[in-house]
Design an enzyme around this catalytic site. Structure first.
Site, PDB file in Angstrom:
ATOM      1  CE  LYS A  44       9.820 -13.585  -3.306  1.00  0.00           C
ATOM      2  NZ  LYS A  44       9.144 -14.888  -3.109  1.00  0.00           N
ATOM      3  CE1 TYR A 271      -3.806  19.142  -1.835  1.00  0.00           C
ATOM      4  CE2 TYR A 271      -2.328  17.327  -1.294  1.00  0.00           C
ATOM      5  CZ  TYR A 271      -2.665  18.407  -2.092  1.00  0.00           C
ATOM      6  OH  TYR A 271      -1.862  18.742  -3.134  1.00  0.00           O
TER       7      TYR A 271
END
Ligand SMILES: *Cc1c(COP(=O)(O)O)cnc(C)c1O
Length: 396
Positions: A44, A271
């Protein structure tokens, strides 16, 4: 010169899928199981991010009886690619999905009476006798009919001539911790149902309870089949479960150095200026960020370059992170860095990243986004993407 979009070069960051290791892991799991116990390989979520098609083909080639997926789309993309092996759809199906399941021989879990009746009508319309697996909820309170109410549903299934009750299953809420008491309770509840079935003379081909944790630690719960996911990808479900010697992680995350900066004392990085160089520093930029699924860390974690750890400095960005390579003077532009996996005798594990992400290994593995292309290595004839990484389709 023709520059077709199918052949453009990979970006200098990718997920490497070692199909040789996957094959070995499958063999180790198979060899650890007593021969009559069959294997359902859980593929899955694009095989936990590894690429469902290659994993599915290899698992079937290495003797898995079933593939396990979660969505009709996952199942159909395997069928469309020519995978003909048995597929079990885990979870609950909406009514409109059932004709597709019947038409493409996708085996469904049934958890309630309406689905049983509807699937029986669909099966009859296709002129097929359709195998189903009954999911029993023994305490996880997710999918399945509550164990105390399961027997009447069993009888409804067997009374439908178009259906064949092929399996009964349950799922453990905790199978990989040292304390197995709840798993034992779930097991006992499951047996209440199977004993009731026996009393009524009702047979079933597969009883399956175990995920990776159960496979490792609850051998008396193996019965006819186990459903193994994370272990196939070379990662233990927990630190306290039994270790299967020789398993190796299948996925590595790699990138090449895409810029090098010489910092002077007092220079800042990234940043928010989260890092200030205390002295002259050499910094490498790796073109991977949280937009690829890397945990959004600041001054935490590392990359491996030339077999050594280069600590992450500053906050990571969507598409880039910076590492300190002052102590790795031989590092050059486009050298390979490892963000998850081994290099030399150093390793960054899925678990290391899970700690940084404040999450679990499963989440890290499935969290790598598809723009980080999967590059298969050491694949055999089963490998569809070796040397030609495919842009993935689908919804991941
Ligand atoms: C995901 C899943 C598994 C596999 O679990 P692992 O811990 O990865 O082995 C097994 N059974 C069901 C029903 C699942 O949803």
């Amino acid at each position: 010169m023709r520059l077709e979009s199918a052949a453009f070069p990979l970006r200098p960051a990718w997920a490497e899928i070692d199909l040789g290791r996957l094959r070995r892991n499958l063999q180790l799991v198979r060899r650890d199981l007593p021969p009559p116990v069959e294997l359902l390989a859980v593929v899955k979520d694009d095989a936990y991010g590894h690429g469902a098609l290659d994993v599915a083909r290899l698992a079937l080639a290495e003797g898995a009886t079933f593939l396990g997926v979660s969505t009709l789309e996952e199942a159909m993309s395997l069928r469309d690619a020519g995978v003909t092996g048995r597929i079990l759809l885990l979870g609950e199906r909406q009514e409109p999905e059932l004709p597709w399941c019947a038409a493409h021989d996708l085996t469904v879990c049934v958890n309630e009476l309406n689905t049983v009746r509807h699937l029986a009508r669909v099966a009859a319309r296709f002129g097929k006798r359709v195998p189903v697996h009954l999911k029993i909820d023994t305490g996880m309170s997710r999918y399945g009919v509550r164990w105390e109410e399961a027997l009447p549903l069993v009888e409804s299934i067997v009374s439908e001539p178009a259906l064949e009750l092929e399996g009964v299953m349950t799922h453990f809420a905790q199978s990989d911790e040292a304390d197995k008491s709840f798993a034992r309770l779930q097991q006992q509840r499951f047996y209440e149902v199977t004993r009731g079935m026996q009393t009524k003379g009702l047979q079933v081909r597969y009883r399956h309870l175990c995920n990776s944790g159960g496979f490792l630690d609850l051998p008396d719960a193996h019965h006819e089949m186990v459903r193994v996911g994370i272990l196939l990808y070379g990662v233990l479900p927990s630190l306290v479960c039994r270790r299967l010697a020789g398993l190796e992680p299948v996925m590595s995350i790699k990138a090449r150095i895409a810029a090098i900066q010489q910092l002077k004392p007092g220079d800042v990085v990234g940043y928010g200026m989260r890092y200030t160089a205390p002295a002259r520093r050499r910094i490498a930029v790796l073109p991977v960020g949280y937009g690829d699924g890397f945990p959004r860390v600041r001054n935490q974690g590392a990359a491996l370059i030339h077999g050594r750890r280069a600590p992450i400095v500053g906050g990571i960005a969507m598409d880039a992170l910076m590492v300190d390579i002052t102590d790795i003077p031989e590092a050059r532009m486009w050298d390979e860095a490892v963000l998850m996996g081994r290099q030399g005798n150093q390793e960054i594990t899925v678990r290391d990243l899970a700690l940084l992400k404040n999450s679990v290994t499963y989440d890290v593995m499935t969290g790598w986004r598809l723009r980080l292309r999967r590059k298969c290595v050491n694949g055999g004839p089963e490998c569809s993407t070796e040397n030609h990484p495919q842009p993935h389709s689908g919804s991941r």
